[in-house]
Design an enzyme around this catalytic site. Sequence first.
Site, PDB file in Angstrom:
ATOM      1  N   ASP A  44      10.014  14.948  -0.069  1.00 42.89           N
ATOM      2  CA  ASP A  44      10.954  14.419   0.959  1.00 42.89           C
ATOM      3  C   ASP A  44      11.586  13.135   1.382  1.00 42.89           C
ATOM      4  O   ASP A  44       9.533  12.439   1.647  1.00 42.89           O
ATOM      5  CB  ASP A  44       9.816  15.946   2.200  1.00 42.89           C
ATOM      6  N   TYR A  49      13.442   5.954   5.787  1.00 36.49           N
ATOM      7  CA  TYR A  49      12.057   5.750   4.795  1.00 36.49           C
ATOM      8  C   TYR A  49      12.198   3.744   4.483  1.00 36.49           C
ATOM      9  O   TYR A  49      11.124   2.938   3.378  1.00 36.49           O
ATOM     10  CB  TYR A  49      11.290   7.013   3.665  1.00 36.49           C
ATOM     11  N   LYS A  74      17.034  12.727   4.886  1.00 39.35           N
ATOM     12  CA  LYS A  74      17.654  13.143   6.009  1.00 39.35           C
ATOM     13  C   LYS A  74      18.563  11.234   6.601  1.00 39.35           C
ATOM     14  O   LYS A  74      18.449  10.388   5.561  1.00 39.35           O
ATOM     15  CB  LYS A  74      16.651  12.619   6.835  1.00 39.35           C
ATOM     16  N   HIS A 107      17.482  13.210  11.697  1.00 35.90           N
ATOM     17  CA  HIS A 107      16.832  12.892  11.060  1.00 35.90           C
ATOM     18  C   HIS A 107      16.180  13.595  12.707  1.00 35.90           C
ATOM     19  O   HIS A 107      14.777  13.379  13.387  1.00 35.90           O
ATOM     20  CB  HIS A 107      15.790  11.855  11.038  1.00 35.90           C
TER      21      HIS A 107
END
Length: 287
Positions: A44, A49, A74, A107
């Site tokens: 994931d 990120y 996401k 997200h």
Amino acid sequence: MEYFELNDGNKMPAVGFGTYKLTDPEETPNTVDAAISAGYRLIDTARVYTNEALVGKGIKQNGIPRDQLFVTSKVWISDNGYDKTKQAIDSSLEKLQLDYLDLYLIHQPYGDNYGSWRAMEEAQAAGKIKSLGVSNFPDYQITDLAQFNKVKPAINQIEINPWNQEKATVDYLKSYGIQPEAWAPFAQGYDHIFTNPTLSQIAESHGKGVGQVMLRWLFQRGIVSIAKSAKPARIKENVDVFDFNLSDDEMKQISELDRKEGVSADHTDPKTVLRLSKYTTNLNGLD
């Protein structure tokens, strides 16, 4: 590895490896490689990120056949909307060095989610995404999205752990045919959860770690979990949760730990909307 079947017929690993805050250029690929070697099949990540390229490098470094892996990414708030989401999907695929994503999520429940969803539906039809889902959506909002679009979300990824068990939401998602998925399954270690007497006693009785008990508890509730660690021993431990069972009494004991308090901000709070709206994809991840 055990699997849950989604409402679109695809199968998803029951336990996954999270990569939030894994951004070190050397450590991250090696950690992802180690997680896959330890038995993880669900990886994931997310655009916000800022580690998709590093995660992709780790996947390639491991050399696992593509059809044995389930990769999630996401779209972040700053990329919501039809045109931006189309670009974000292609960007994620390029960075991850993949031809398709197994799961793609909105997200956060803010911004032009309908535009994003149309772009995601088109990407799914084109074979770029296998399953579509959302993250941090309240029940009414995921229902609204499902009722007025062609494709129903397959997943809602939300915070679930012994301190914040989301019993009503989990029951609703299941009744509505949407798979619940837990982020922060360890409550980020909040309030000494790893030394909690109830969890520690249950773990000791099974010869397991407290983290393994929490992940097993989620699995027996029918919830996919995403756990993160950069420590090789902990990585191996967190995926080793399928060789023991919690009794009904043990499940009840853990159920009684529910405080109905998350370790993250309330995603329905206007202050959270304002705070998260300021984060863009050139910043490190935020959940």
